[in-house]
Design a protein around this motif. Structure first.
Motif, PDB file in Angstrom:
ATOM      1  N   GLN A 827       0.828  -1.202   0.000  1.00 15.71           N
ATOM      2  CA  GLN A 827       0.000   0.000   0.000  1.00 15.71           C
ATOM      3  C   GLN A 827       0.871   1.266   0.000  1.00 15.71           C
ATOM      4  O   GLN A 827       0.531   2.275  -0.626  1.00 15.71           O
ATOM      5  CB  GLN A 827      -0.934   0.003   1.208  1.00 15.71           C
ATOM      6  CG  GLN A 827      -1.961  -1.122   1.192  1.00 15.71           C
ATOM      7  CD  GLN A 827      -2.807  -1.135  -0.085  1.00 15.71           C
ATOM      8  OE1 GLN A 827      -3.133  -0.084  -0.654  1.00 15.71           O
ATOM      9  NE2 GLN A 827      -3.155  -2.339  -0.552  1.00 15.71           N
ATOM     10  N   SER A 828       2.011   1.192   0.686  1.00 14.35           N
ATOM     11  CA  SER A 828       2.934   2.330   0.715  1.00 14.35           C
ATOM     12  C   SER A 828       3.500   2.589  -0.672  1.00 14.35           C
ATOM     13  O   SER A 828       3.603   3.739  -1.122  1.00 14.35           O
ATOM     14  CB  SER A 828       4.061   2.061   1.713  1.00 14.35           C
ATOM     15  OG  SER A 828       4.947   3.152   1.779  1.00 14.35           O
ATOM     16  N   ARG A 830       2.056   1.757  -3.479  1.00 12.39           N
ATOM     17  CA  ARG A 830       0.968   2.262  -4.316  1.00 12.39           C
ATOM     18  C   ARG A 830       0.740   3.756  -4.080  1.00 12.39           C
ATOM     19  O   ARG A 830       0.383   4.496  -5.006  1.00 12.39           O
ATOM     20  CB  ARG A 830      -0.319   1.484  -4.037  1.00 12.39           C
ATOM     21  CG  ARG A 830      -0.343   0.099  -4.652  1.00 12.39           C
ATOM     22  CD  ARG A 830      -1.689  -0.576  -4.435  1.00 12.39           C
ATOM     23  NE  ARG A 830      -1.787  -1.840  -5.168  1.00 12.39           N
ATOM     24  CZ  ARG A 830      -2.859  -2.608  -5.194  1.00 12.39           C
ATOM     25  NH1 ARG A 830      -3.941  -2.254  -4.506  1.00 12.39           N
ATOM     26  NH2 ARG A 830      -2.875  -3.732  -5.888  1.00 12.39           N
ATOM     27  N   ALA A 831       0.941   4.191  -2.835  1.00 17.58           N
ATOM     28  CA  ALA A 831       0.768   5.618  -2.530  1.00 17.58           C
ATOM     29  C   ALA A 831       1.785   6.450  -3.318  1.00 17.58           C
ATOM     30  O   ALA A 831       1.453   7.533  -3.838  1.00 17.58           O
ATOM     31  CB  ALA A 831       0.925   5.853  -1.032  1.00 17.58           C
ATOM     32  N   ARG A 834       0.616   6.567  -6.930  1.00 14.11           N
ATOM     33  CA  ARG A 834      -0.520   7.465  -7.152  1.00 14.11           C
ATOM     34  C   ARG A 834      -0.052   8.920  -7.262  1.00 14.11           C
ATOM     35  O   ARG A 834      -0.539   9.676  -8.100  1.00 14.11           O
ATOM     36  CB  ARG A 834      -1.542   7.319  -6.016  1.00 14.11           C
ATOM     37  CG  ARG A 834      -2.423   6.090  -6.144  1.00 14.11           C
ATOM     38  CD  ARG A 834      -3.623   6.182  -5.218  1.00 14.11           C
ATOM     39  NE  ARG A 834      -3.236   6.199  -3.818  1.00 14.11           N
ATOM     40  CZ  ARG A 834      -3.065   5.103  -3.068  1.00 14.11           C
ATOM     41  NH1 ARG A 834      -3.256   3.904  -3.601  1.00 14.11           N
ATOM     42  NH2 ARG A 834      -2.728   5.203  -1.810  1.00 14.11           N
ATOM     43  N   ALA A 860       5.301  11.133   0.513  1.00 18.05           N
ATOM     44  CA  ALA A 860       4.976   9.714   0.299  1.00 18.05           C
ATOM     45  C   ALA A 860       6.224   8.845   0.499  1.00 18.05           C
ATOM     46  O   ALA A 860       6.136   7.750   1.078  1.00 18.05           O
ATOM     47  CB  ALA A 860       4.412   9.510  -1.109  1.00 18.05           C
ATOM     48  N   ASN A 864       7.020   6.035   3.403  1.00 22.09           N
ATOM     49  CA  ASN A 864       7.497   4.704   3.036  1.00 22.09           C
ATOM     50  C   ASN A 864       8.769   4.352   3.810  1.00 22.09           C
ATOM     51  O   ASN A 864       8.922   3.232   4.314  1.00 22.09           O
ATOM     52  CB  ASN A 864       7.761   4.656   1.530  1.00 22.09           C
ATOM     53  CG  ASN A 864       8.165   3.264   1.061  1.00 22.09           C
ATOM     54  OD1 ASN A 864       7.389   2.320   1.131  1.00 22.09           O
ATOM     55  ND2 ASN A 864       9.410   3.135   0.592  1.00 22.09           N
TER      56      ASN A 864
END
Length: 917
Positions: A827-828, A830-831, A834, A860, A864
């Motif tokens: 998810q990190s 993917r952030a 994005r 971001a 991470n």
């Protein structure tokens, strides 16, 4: 123009009547602008200034005249120059204004200003060197007498060679070099009091003839007299009787003198007119070296090592320790006397000494410590109870240098340093050490340091003696070494270091220094490129260099060597100190690790210059920590026939739309980082007949076969390439996605520029690739932890990051990750993706420019890093890369130890089974 010529030109300019309309063009000529360039500037064709009467020459200078109104002071005009919007594009190196009396200038790169009288302009010539495209060097700037003296001697040298062309021959090189050194010694001596005032100059002018026609015989007799006690000169002219007996070897040997013409005589008279007492021996030595070396002369004043950089070597090696001993024994006369004895038995050895800068600074610092001790002893003993003399001879200073002129320069520089130290001694203690006759000279040998026996130059230390090896040996990567230098490497390393051929030339000095100090009262500290402590060089060199006997005592991690010639300005250097390990393993002596201006007390400094265990990271074909396998991208081996530019791709599809299934996006490092378009033909074996039915594709396949057959050597190594000319050497493509890591990327970026591509994209061999890897891997790839590891383990290409799958990824230490950890990392990652997607019109190069990186992308990545580092470090992120690396090395060392333990256990079980069987 070299700096000496610029100095002369600025002197002439400042002495002319001031005219604000002419001054900027004369300034341009004085700072080495071409006449044609100045003519265009004068006509206004290239003048970019927006100020009244202003002149702006791109990359050079921006001038505007001051005066005329009260508001137009030099300070006010300088502020106007600073505010000019034209500077942004033209990037002038110097902003300059004058009213004919006062001058004000500004150096945009450093932010420094200059304010002085216009007629003092030449005294600050170093400030204006950037306007000539040259780097500034403070020591030159602060002491122009060094440059003036060198300029006069360079002209003298050239005039003598022109008048005596046979002296160009190698047979005369040493004689000419000695002659120049003797001249310099005499000129210096008559200005500082070693000789009576103007004694040498009077000899030249009184007996040399009106045009120097008798000067060679005069100098012959004078130099011979200086080599003889006064009672042994009966065969010489009477006028030689007052000349001083010099001794010290300076006037021994051949005293052949070149003949002078009127031009050479004039230059010698000019040199006699200078005041030589302010010469800096640490700087002067390197400048004088340029007299006989026109290659160096082209960058006069740019080739020496600055005092601060020398101190980075000698202070932690021995000076700081001596200072601590003085402080500890400050109130103990007997201990201080022992320390004096110790100082007198220290030998300093520079096996790449050049013109002696390191030796001069080391000598000067030791003499300063000696005087500190003597002053304290005088106080403790009532000032009148002891004789005060120096016990540090320049004979304790040894060097090797391949250039004959530099050898003679180094000897002279140490003579001068000795005299200046003795003069300071006389000021402090009221007792002058007799300057003449000279004591024994420094032991400087001309030769190849990698072929000579170092013990013959600097004998091993005897009882009570210490040897410190110091210096800045030459940096030459393996690709830049000539045949002789490669032979030097073979002679040094053969039989000891297996994989030496890829090492930097400087590695040979480290190896010889290590062998010299082993088992002796000796230590070493040398400057190197940082390549020696990165990447494969670590495994190739350091295990054999250190062995079980030696350790790294201190180190300066990577820093820019800021004062070499301008074309070397970006060299990234390290300094490494070596010493013998303590005799008992239970003894731990803390090491000193310097990073920039900070110092860290390290338990151990490993070959990567980290406070971490002594491990040597080896290539791994698969991950040691369970990560997916990373491979190199596809190498075309096609001579360009399988690659398509965007235009070629469009043309092919326009003519044969049916070719579309065989075209894919193609990415190398540049394409990935800069979002550039290229394409390639990508044909599976099952589709070859269909592809060949398209004539334009068939032609490219045939051309590839021809190229592989006749032009590309790799086809000989891999015959299968001829069997499938429609494919790259490798034929790897993602099923779903792939992560591409460029093999080389800029050191400026805070993260490695990793990109995710879809199945329609093929990677070239200039990237490393994770094919269809789990998404959580992306969070690792773009982390600061991973960049720090790769930068240290993989090494660099010049100053750029150079990546390697077998070193950077397969060795990358990773803790055991739970499924929840992997999901959080996914998810990190993917952030980050994005945020990148919101800047779809920007390339990775633009997004990861440290000066322009978007705030939300930075946040971001920070999130991470915090997440990932928490998994390594009990929930706490690291504060800097040093902490990151030290932690990673401990994990790597633990995994290697664990693997070895398992291997040992397996071997033991296997042996037991065999015995039982």
């Amino acid at each position: 123009m070299n700096p000496t010529e610029i100095y002369d030109a600025l002197s002439d300019l400042a002495s002319q009547p001031f005219d604000g309309s002419i001054f900027p063009y004369d300034f341009a000529l004085a700072t080495d602008a071409a006449k044609a360039t100045v003519d265009k500037l004068r006509k206004g064709a290239t003048n970019r200034s927006d100020l009244p009467g202003g002149v702006l020459l791109s990359r050079r200078f921006h001038f505007a005249p001051a005066g005329g109104t009260k508001q137009a002071t030099v300070d006010a005009v300088l502020d106007q120059l600073k505010a000019s919007p034209r500077n942004k594009q033209a990037k002038p190196a110097i902003l300059l204004t004058t009213d004919g009396t006062m001058l004000a200038a500004f150096h945009p790169a450093s932010g420094e200003s200059l304010h002085c009288q216009l007629d003092e302009m030449a005294k600050h010539f170093g400030f204006f060197l950037p306007a000539a495209g040259k780097e500034r060097y403070r020591a030159v700037e602060e002491n122009p007498v060094d440059v003036q003296a060198t300029g006069k001697l360079a002209k003298l040298y050239d005039a003598l060679i022109r008048h005596n062309p046979e002296w160009k021959n190698p047979s005369h090189t040493h004689i000419m070099n000695q002659f120049m050194m003797r001249l310099i010694f005499c000129l210096f001596s008559e200005d500082v009091g070693i000789f009576p005032k103007d004694q040498f100059s009077r000899m030249v002018l009184d007996y040399g003839g009106k045009e120097g026609e008798a000067l060679h015989t005069v100098l012959q007799a004078g130099f011979e007299a200086m080599n003889l006690p006064k009672d042994e000169r009966s065969h010489l002219p009477d006028w030689t009787a007052p000349l001083e007996y010099v001794n010290g070897g300076l006037f021994a040997g051949d005293i052949t003198i070149p003949t002078f013409d009127v031009t050479a005589f004039r230059y010698l008279k000019d040199a006699c007119a200078l005041d030589w007492k302010d010469i800096n021996p640490d700087i002067f030595g390197s400048m004088i070296q340029s007299v006989a070396d026109t290659g160096i002369r082209a960058e006069l004043g740019m080739h020496y090592t600055s005092v601060p950089n020398i101190r980075k070597v000698i202070d932690p090696l021995f000076l700081d320790g001596l200072r601590s001993e003085i402080q500890k024994d400050w109130d103990k006369p007997a201990a201080l006397q022992k320390l004096l004895h110790k100082l007198g038995h220290i030998h300093i050895f520079d096996p790449a000494c050049g013109s002696g800068n390191f030796l001069v600074i080391a000598y000067r610092q030791l003499r300063e410590l000696e005087m500190t001790i003597l002053q304290r002893l005088a106080t403790l003993n009532g000032n009148n109870t002891m004789e005060l003399f120096s016990t540090i001879p320049i004979a304790n200073f040894h060097g090797i240098e391949c250039a004959d002129f530099a050898v003679e320069t180094a000897k002279l520089a140490l003579f001068i340093a000795e005299y200046q130290a003795n003069a300071l001694f006389a000021e402090r203690f009221g007792r002058a050490i007799a300057p003449l006759p000279l004591r024994e000279a420094a032991h400087i040998v001309c030769g190849n340091a990698l072929r000579l026996d170092w013990e013959a130059v600097c004998p091993p230390p005897g009882d009570g003696e210490l040897v410190y090896i110091i210096g800045n040996p030459p940096f030459l990567g393996s690709n830049y070494q000539n045949a002789e230098q490669k032979a030097d490497m073979a002679i040094t390393f053969s039989g000891s270091v297996k994989n030496y051929k890829g090492l930097d030339y400087v590695a040979a000095w480290f190896f010889k220094a290590a062998r010299y100090i082993q088992g002796r009262q000796a230590e070493a500290a040398l400057v190197s490129t940082n390549s020696l402590c990165q990447g494969q060089a670590v495994n190739a060199l350091w295990p054999d260099l250190l062995g079980e006997a030696l350790e790294i005592s201190f180190a300066h991690t990577s820093f820019k060597w800021r004062n070499n010639a301008s074309h070397n300005a970006a060299v990234i250097c390290i300094i490494v100190g070596l010493r013998n390990r303590p005799e008992t393993k239970t003894t731990t002596i803390l090491k000193r690790l310097f990073t920039g201006e900070t110092e860290h007390q390290a338990t151990n400094i490993n070959a990567y210059l980290l406070d971490a265990p002594d491990v040597f990271v080896e290539k791994a074909s698969k991950s040691l920590f369970g990560l997916p396998e990373m491979v190199k991208g596809n190498m075309p081996v096609d001579n360009g026939h399988l690659i398509l530019s965007p235009e070629e791709k469009d043309k092919l599809l326009q003519q044969t739309p049916q070719a579309a299934p065989f075209i894919r996006r193609f990415m190398g490092s540049k394409e990935a980082i800069n979002d550039l378009e290229r394409y390639c033909l990508w044909i599976d074996d099952r589709d070859i007949e269909e592809a060949k039915s398209i004539s334009l594709i068939a032609d490219r396949i045939d051309a590839t076969l021809e190229a592989r057959t006749f032009k590309i050597k790799e086809a000989q190594k891999n015959p299968k390439l001829l069997d499938r000319p429609w494919q790259f050497r490798e034929h790897d493509a993602p099923q779903n996605h792939a992560y591409l890591i460029p093999s080389v990327s800029s050191e400026r970026r805070p993260y490695l520029p990793t990109i995710r591509v879809k199945s329609d994209t093929i990677s070239s061999n200039l990237n490393f690739v994770l094919y269809d890897a789990p998404e959580w891997c992306f969070a690792l790839l773009v982390s600061r932890l991973h960049l720090a590891w790769a930068a240290s383990i993989c090494g660099k290409l010049k100053t750029d990051f150079r990546y390697s799958n077998t070193l950077g990824w397969h060795t990358f230490p990773v803790p055991a990750l739970t499924e929840a950890d992997k999901e959080a990392l996914k998810q990190s990652g993917r952030a980050i993706m994005r945020v990148r997607a919101s800047y779809f019109d920007k390339s990775l190069a633009e997004l990861y420019d440290p000066d322009k990186m978007p705030a939300d992308l930075w946040e971001a990545h920070q999130a991470n890093d915090a997440l990932l580092e928490g998994l390594y470090n009990k929930g706490q992120p690291f504060t800097n890369d040093t902490q990151r690396l030290e932690h990673l090395f401990r994990r790597y060392a633990a995994r290697v130890a664990q693997s070895r333990k398992k291997q040992t256990a397996r071997k033991k079980r296997s042996t037991t089974k065999k015995q039982e069987g």
